[in-house]
Write an enzyme that holds these catalytic residues in place. Structure first.
Site, short mmCIF file in Angstrom:
data_model
loop_
_atom_site.label_atom_id
_atom_site.label_comp_id
_atom_site.label_asym_id
_atom_site.label_seq_id
_atom_site.Cartn_x
_atom_site.Cartn_y
_atom_site.Cartn_z
N ASP A 67 0.81 -1.22 0.00
CA ASP A 67 0.00 0.00 0.00
C ASP A 67 0.85 1.27 0.00
O ASP A 67 2.06 1.22 0.20
CB ASP A 67 -0.96 0.00 1.20
CG ASP A 67 -0.27 -0.37 2.52
OD1 ASP A 67 0.97 -0.39 2.56
OD2 ASP A 67 -0.97 -0.63 3.51
N ASP A 136 -7.82 -2.34 14.07
CA ASP A 136 -9.19 -2.64 13.63
C ASP A 136 -9.23 -3.88 12.74
O ASP A 136 -10.26 -4.18 12.14
CB ASP A 136 -9.80 -1.43 12.90
CG ASP A 136 -9.01 -1.04 11.64
OD1 ASP A 136 -8.00 -1.70 11.33
OD2 ASP A 136 -9.41 -0.06 10.98
N HIS A 138 -7.31 -4.34 10.01
CA HIS A 138 -6.98 -4.12 8.59
C HIS A 138 -5.66 -4.80 8.23
O HIS A 138 -4.77 -4.94 9.05
CB HIS A 138 -6.99 -2.63 8.21
CG HIS A 138 -5.87 -1.79 8.72
ND1 HIS A 138 -6.07 -0.68 9.51
CD2 HIS A 138 -4.53 -1.85 8.53
CE1 HIS A 138 -4.91 -0.13 9.78
NE2 HIS A 138 -3.96 -0.82 9.20
N GLU A 143 -9.65 -1.76 5.01
CA GLU A 143 -10.33 -1.40 6.25
C GLU A 143 -11.61 -2.21 6.44
O GLU A 143 -12.15 -2.76 5.48
CB GLU A 143 -10.68 0.10 6.21
CG GLU A 143 -9.47 1.04 6.19
CD GLU A 143 -8.82 1.21 7.56
OE1 GLU A 143 -8.94 0.32 8.42
OE2 GLU A 143 -8.16 2.25 7.77
C1 GLP Z 1 -0.53 0.48 8.73
C2 GLP Z 1 -0.21 -0.30 7.43
C3 GLP Z 1 -0.40 -1.78 7.63
C4 GLP Z 1 0.22 -2.18 8.94
C5 GLP Z 1 -0.59 -1.61 10.07
C6 GLP Z 1 -0.02 -1.90 11.45
O1 GLP Z 1 -1.63 1.29 8.64
N1 GLP Z 1 -0.91 0.11 6.28
O2 GLP Z 1 0.17 -2.48 6.52
O3 GLP Z 1 0.21 -3.58 9.08
O4 GLP Z 1 -0.82 -0.23 9.90
O5 GLP Z 1 1.04 -1.08 11.74
P1 GLP Z 1 2.04 -1.34 12.93
O6 GLP Z 1 2.87 -2.51 12.52
O7 GLP Z 1 2.84 -0.08 13.03
O8 GLP Z 1 1.20 -1.62 14.13
#
Ligand code: GLP
Length: 236
Positions: A67, A136, A138, A143
């Protein structure tokens, strides 16, 4: 599903890196699906160390990222392209032209999304997809929704995601409100999936996503249907 609970973030990172390393050693021309966020930082550091020790060669590897924020160029230090260049690509011998991250600044976003899926297909699909998970549920930026979206698409970020990611920006107002994300088709078509999560605050969502009902309201729950998924979770 292969569900592994470990004691520390370091152990999680070493195990995740070992799984990716095994993939690259057994198939040097692997297509790696990569992720951003804080969770994979330790994994990337282990892969860099393995490369420096000459245990890994990325010269034939191709990568596709999940992404990108809309409106951030690769030079912006909050963009996911910048994150990947800084934390991994510039430290290993992957060919820069074989690293793909969705273009969040494309004039025609729909076309960008379509071409991203076509690229994944033309590469023969993803050999292993690394994932983190949002609070959440995702994955990538898929989402919670009424449906699972198959294709790469434009998303409006959930207010809770904007809040969670605000820690990387001067303020919540600076977090982009939209992103381009690989859809569930690209993720579910990966031959292997490796999801990593750490921290007490992820315990609840891990339980819901992997031991609860499969529903688009918890996007990661779809992974229960994938034939080769490993989840590594560390409470610490
Ligand atoms: C972000 C990314 C995800 C990631 C998630 C968790 O928004 N788009 O790909 O897995 O949040 O992030 P973190 O590893 O910092 O908790």
């Amino acid at each position: 599903m292969n569900y592994i609970e470990v004691e520390t973030y370091e152990e999680l990172s070493r195990k995740a890196a070992a799984i990716i390393a095994a993939q690259v050693i057994s198939k040097p021309e692997s297509v790696l699906g990569l992720a951003t966020g804080s969770s994979p930082l330790g994994t990337y550091a282990c892969l860099v160390k393995a490369y420096e020790n000459k245990d890994l060669d990325f010269s034939k590897v191709t990568s596709v990222n999940l992404d990108e924020y809309v409106g951030l160029t690769g030079e912006n230090d909050q963009s996911y392209r910048y994150f990947m260049n800084t934390n991994l690509f510039s430290k290993i011998n992957i060919r820069k032209e074989c690293t793909f991250v969705p273009n969040g600044c494309a004039d025609d976003v729909k076309k960008e999304c379509r071409e991203y899926d076509e690229r994944i297909e033309s590469l023969g699909g993803i050999d292993i997809q690394l994932l983190g998970i949002g609070l959440d549920g995702h994955i990538g930026f898929n989402e919670p929704d009424e449906v699972f979206t198959k294709e790469t698409h434009l998303v409006d970020l959930d207010p809770s995601t904007i809040e969670a990611n605000a820690r990387f920006f001067p303020s919540a107002d600076d977090v982009p409100k939209q992103a381009v994300t690989m859809g569930m088709g690209g993720i579910m078509n990966a031959k292997k999936v490796l999801l990593i999560a750490n921290g007490k605050n992820k315990e609840e969502i891990i339980k819901k996503a992997f031991f609860g009902t499969i529903t688009p309201k918890i996007p990661a729950s779809i992974l229960q249907l994938h034939p080769d998924v490993t989840v590594i979770y560390s409470k610490n």
